[in-house]
Write an enzyme that holds these catalytic residues in place. Structure first.
Site, short mmCIF file in Angstrom:
data_model
loop_
_atom_site.label_atom_id
_atom_site.label_comp_id
_atom_site.label_asym_id
_atom_site.label_seq_id
_atom_site.Cartn_x
_atom_site.Cartn_y
_atom_site.Cartn_z
N GLY A 1 34.16 6.27 -12.74
CA GLY A 1 33.00 5.43 -13.04
C GLY A 1 31.65 6.11 -12.90
O GLY A 1 30.65 5.45 -12.66
N SER A 2 31.60 7.45 -13.08
CA SER A 2 30.29 8.09 -12.95
C SER A 2 29.38 7.75 -14.13
O SER A 2 28.16 7.64 -13.97
CB SER A 2 30.42 9.61 -12.78
N ASN A 3 29.96 7.53 -15.31
CA ASN A 3 29.12 7.07 -16.43
C ASN A 3 28.67 5.63 -16.22
O ASN A 3 27.53 5.28 -16.56
CB ASN A 3 29.85 7.23 -17.76
N MET B 1 40.77 4.60 -20.27
CA MET B 1 41.83 5.47 -20.79
C MET B 1 43.01 4.66 -21.30
O MET B 1 44.16 4.91 -20.97
CB MET B 1 42.26 6.46 -19.70
N LEU C 1 42.93 0.99 -27.65
CA LEU C 1 42.52 -0.37 -28.02
C LEU C 1 43.24 -0.81 -29.29
O LEU C 1 43.48 0.00 -30.18
CB LEU C 1 41.01 -0.41 -28.24
N ASN D 1 31.52 4.34 -27.30
CA ASN D 1 32.35 5.17 -26.43
C ASN D 1 31.61 6.46 -26.11
O ASN D 1 30.80 6.92 -26.92
CB ASN D 1 33.66 5.50 -27.15
N HIS E 1 32.55 10.45 -25.20
CA HIS E 1 33.67 11.39 -25.22
C HIS E 1 33.14 12.78 -24.86
O HIS E 1 32.08 13.18 -25.35
CB HIS E 1 34.31 11.41 -26.62
N ALA F 1 25.38 16.08 -18.82
CA ALA F 1 24.83 15.69 -20.13
C ALA F 1 25.26 14.27 -20.49
O ALA F 1 24.47 13.50 -21.06
CB ALA F 1 25.30 16.68 -21.19
N GLU F 2 26.49 13.91 -20.16
CA GLU F 2 26.96 12.54 -20.44
C GLU F 2 26.06 11.52 -19.76
O GLU F 2 25.71 10.49 -20.36
CB GLU F 2 28.41 12.36 -19.93
C1 GAR Z 1 34.12 11.12 -18.89
O1 GAR Z 1 34.01 12.52 -18.93
C2 GAR Z 1 34.28 10.55 -20.27
O2 GAR Z 1 33.56 11.25 -21.25
C3 GAR Z 1 35.76 10.70 -20.48
O3 GAR Z 1 36.33 10.35 -19.26
C4 GAR Z 1 35.42 10.69 -18.21
C5 GAR Z 1 35.22 9.46 -17.36
O4 GAR Z 1 34.47 9.78 -16.24
N1 GAR Z 1 36.24 9.88 -21.55
C6 GAR Z 1 37.20 10.25 -22.39
O5 GAR Z 1 37.79 11.30 -22.31
C7 GAR Z 1 37.52 9.22 -23.47
N2 GAR Z 1 38.25 9.83 -24.53
P1 GAR Z 1 33.75 8.67 -15.39
O6 GAR Z 1 34.84 7.65 -15.04
O7 GAR Z 1 33.23 9.37 -14.19
O8 GAR Z 1 32.67 8.06 -16.24
#
Ligand code: GAR
Length: 216
Positions: free
Chosen positions: A15-17, A93, A96, A110, A112, A176-177
């Site tokens: 859940g960092s995003n 993950m 859908l 989303n 990615h 960057a995300e």
């Molecule tokens: C993130 O790096 C996101 O881009 C990736 O999972 C991670 C989740 O991290 N998503 C995918 O690969 C989707 N295809 P987070 O739980 O710390 O946000």
């Protein structure tokens, strides 16, 4: 301030995003708020982040749902009940169903960890290292029926260093995300994103005509 866009954030793990979105919402001038966090995993660390921020959470297990479409229908019902305008996948993950993607058409985004359309699916960083690319990055995009496909709202390029492992590269891309996801939501909430065919056009987006070289 005008009504803030209501977000539903779907997570499966760390859940960092989600945290980046929580922090953006707390900053005050961000035109969106998180109405609900849904996890398909009861032990997702992101749930504690939501609870710490006072955001309602909902855990849905695939057990008790006969198929993907019925799981997704339960999820849609929870999101609608919370008044959600825009669904943000943040490390969710689970595939859908076409019904879910259709129900939230142009209201489902989303993030990615690659420069799509390169390196779709799992293990994007391993794929980038294997391919020997000098840049990878991240993409925020609207979701379409194909996995990791759909109009791109924002991307960030991140250099691949020669001694990178999947872990060091992931950590650099993640930074960057955390900048890109709140930015993309802001633009959508401000009504600046228009979809034209396969493209998403952002009104008055700052142009960056500079270029990066790797190795520098
Ligand atoms: C993130 O790096 C996101 O881009 C990736 O999972 C991670 C989740 O991290 N998503 C995918 O690969 C989707 N295809 P987070 O739980 O710390 O946000």
């Amino acid at each position: 301030m005008a009504r803030r866009l209501k977000l539903g954030v779907l997570i499966s793990g760390r859940g960092s995003n989600l945290q980046a979105l929580i922090d953006a919402a707390a900053a005050g001038d961000w035109p969106a708020e998180i109405a609900l966090v849904v996890s398909n995993k009861a032990d997702a660390a992101g749930l504690a982040r939501a609870e710490a921020a006072g955001i309602p959470t909902c855990v849905l297990s695939h057990r008790g749902h006969p198929d993907r479409a019925s799981f997704d229908a339960t999820m849609t019902a929870a999101l609608v009940a919370a008044g959600v305008d825009l669904v943000c996948l943040a490390g969710f993950m689970r595939l859908l169903s076409p019904e879910f993607v259709e129900a939230w058409h142009d209201r489902l985004i989303n993030i990615h960890p690659s420069l799509l359309p390169s390196f779709r699916g799992l293990h994007a960083h391993e794929q980038a290292l294997e391919a020997g690319v000098r840049f990878t990055g991240c993409t925020v995009h609207f979701v379409r029926a194909e996995m990791d496909d759909g109009p791109i709202i924002v991307q960030a390029a991140v250099p691949v260093l020669q001694d990178d492992t999947a872990e060091t590269l992931a950590a650099r891309v993640l930074q960057a995300e955390h900048r890109c996801y709140p930015q993309a939501v802001r633009w959508i909430a401000e009504g600046r994103v228009r979809i034209s065919g396969a493209r998403a056009l952002v009104a008055d987006a700052p142009a960056n005509e500079d270029f990066l070289v790797s190795p520098g």
